[in-house]
Design an enzyme around this catalytic site. Structure first.
Site, mmCIF file in Angstrom:
data_model
loop_
_atom_site.group_PDB
_atom_site.id
_atom_site.type_symbol
_atom_site.label_atom_id
_atom_site.label_comp_id
_atom_site.label_asym_id
_atom_site.label_seq_id
_atom_site.Cartn_x
_atom_site.Cartn_y
_atom_site.Cartn_z
ATOM 1 N NE ARG A 1 -94.695 127.517 -82.432
ATOM 2 C CZ ARG A 1 -94.350 127.447 -81.168
ATOM 3 N NH1 ARG A 1 -95.005 128.153 -80.271
ATOM 4 N NH2 ARG A 1 -93.367 126.677 -80.767
ATOM 5 C CB SER B 1 -87.384 131.451 -75.855
ATOM 6 O OG SER B 1 -87.023 130.200 -75.322
ATOM 7 C CB SER B 2 -85.899 133.610 -71.114
ATOM 8 O OG SER B 2 -87.261 133.790 -71.316
ATOM 9 C CG ASP C 1 -91.216 125.706 -83.699
ATOM 10 O OD1 ASP C 1 -90.088 125.223 -83.470
ATOM 11 O OD2 ASP C 1 -92.260 125.279 -83.165
ATOM 12 C CG ASN D 1 -84.620 128.740 -77.133
ATOM 13 O OD1 ASN D 1 -84.817 129.653 -77.938
ATOM 14 N ND2 ASN D 1 -85.418 127.679 -77.090
HETATM 15 C C1 FPP Z 1 -86.846 126.877 -83.545
HETATM 16 O O1 FPP Z 1 -86.516 125.664 -84.155
HETATM 17 C C2 FPP Z 1 -85.869 127.889 -83.780
HETATM 18 C C3 FPP Z 1 -85.033 128.419 -82.836
HETATM 19 C C4 FPP Z 1 -85.024 127.987 -81.431
HETATM 20 C C5 FPP Z 1 -84.066 129.460 -83.133
HETATM 21 C C6 FPP Z 1 -84.309 130.332 -84.331
HETATM 22 C C7 FPP Z 1 -82.985 130.816 -84.783
HETATM 23 C C8 FPP Z 1 -82.616 131.070 -86.045
HETATM 24 C C9 FPP Z 1 -83.543 130.999 -87.188
HETATM 25 C C10 FPP Z 1 -81.214 131.432 -86.373
HETATM 26 C C11 FPP Z 1 -80.602 132.597 -85.647
HETATM 27 C C12 FPP Z 1 -81.416 133.837 -85.623
HETATM 28 C C13 FPP Z 1 -81.063 135.050 -86.127
HETATM 29 C C14 FPP Z 1 -81.908 136.256 -85.878
HETATM 30 C C15 FPP Z 1 -79.894 135.221 -86.950
HETATM 31 P P1 FPP Z 1 -86.361 124.378 -83.233
HETATM 32 O O2 FPP Z 1 -84.938 124.135 -83.006
HETATM 33 O O3 FPP Z 1 -87.181 124.536 -81.981
HETATM 34 O O4 FPP Z 1 -86.990 123.305 -84.186
HETATM 35 P P2 FPP Z 1 -87.745 121.964 -83.750
HETATM 36 O O5 FPP Z 1 -88.973 122.390 -82.984
HETATM 37 O O6 FPP Z 1 -88.085 121.344 -85.063
HETATM 38 O O7 FPP Z 1 -86.786 121.172 -82.934
#
Ligand code: FPP
Length: 242
Positions: A184, A61-62, A16, A64
């Site tokens: 996390r 996640s489902s 995250d 997202n």
């Molecule tokens: C959370 O940060 C992260 C995600 C929703 C996606 C995680 C994906 C990657 C690290 C890249 C792709 C994965 C692989 C396995 C290659 P956020 O966007 O929710 O951050 P925020 O809470 O600060 O907005």
């Protein structure tokens, strides 16, 4: 024996803070996700160095899908980029790739790539990388229950045989030990529909750094701190029991 108990076999990570990492630098959110992929590579490497047998990464996640279409598109693109670039190396290093989550509804090219990664690495037994993609724990449990219900209706399974072990065997994580440690990043204190069933006795580590800053040192420190904890699984502390 004590050392085995304290060393995590399975670490699961809620990655995250990509968006906030980017925002703090005046960059678009997608740049945070791109840097997040490099942190993924490093986490896989560190897990191997630390002899962690199973590493689960919550990549999508489902829920997202509710994000803007261009961000969803970028996350799908990055998953494909990661697999295309790193699959051969993962295979050479003996890493088995497994994907948990709902495949239905994913674009065909993503599904094919995930299946290719699983098939290529199916016989590897050094470490396992579980990628949680289009994953939601309630959805996983509901899908498992549906499969059990079908067996009940067909007579293949009896009502008496519905046990926690049977449910375990129908989850996407069938055959994988429960996570010892769930990390996390970004300082948020939530499980966000991640491994709800499997987390029954997991330890938690909420780390205040954003995912792109999660490096080998931070990972190793989380594992070291975990190893000092006294896990009781509903029993007594080892010191009291001895
Ligand atoms: C959370 O940060 C992260 C995600 C929703 C996606 C995680 C994906 C990657 C690290 C890249 C792709 C994965 C692989 C396995 C290659 P956020 O966007 O929710 O951050 P925020 O809470 O600060 O907005």
């Amino acid at each position: 024996m004590a050392d085995n108990v304290r060393h995590p076999r399975h670490v699961a990570i809620i990655m995250d803070g990509n968006g906030r990492w980017a925002k703090e630098r005046g960059l678009p959110r997608t740049m945070g996700h791109r840097r997040g992929v490099e942190a993924v590579r490093q986490a896989v490497r560190t897990a191997r160095e630390l002899n962690i047998e199973y590493l689960t990464l919550f990549a999508f996640s489902s829920e997202n899908w509710r994000r803007p279409a261009d961000e969803v598109g970028e996350l799908l693109r990055l998953l494909k980029f990661f697999i295309r670039r790193d699959l051969a190396d993962l295979h050479r290093e003996g890493v088995r790739v497994r994907v948990i989550g709902e495949r239905e509804g994913l674009p065909a090219d993503v599904r094919n790539l995930l299946e290719e990664a699983e098939q290529l690495t199916i016989a590897n037994d050094r470490n396992t990388l579980l990628i949680a993609f289009n994953y939601g724990a309630r959805d996983e449990i509901a899908r498992a229950m549906r499969r059990i219900a079908e067996k009940l209706v067909s007579g293949e399974t009896s009502v008496e045989s519905v046990t926690p072990e049977l449910l375990d065997a129908h989850l996407d994580t069938a055959g994988i030990p429960d996570p010892d440690l769930i990390i996390r990043t970004s300082g948020e204190l939530r499980l966000s529909n991640f491994l709800l069933w499997q987390a029954a006795y997991s330890e938690f580590s909420f780390i205040p750094c954003y995912w792109p800053d999660f490096d080998g040192k931070v990972f190793a420190e989380a594992v070291r701190e975990y190893s000092m904890r006294d896990r009781r699984f509903g029993g007594l502390s080892r010191e009291i029991a001895s």
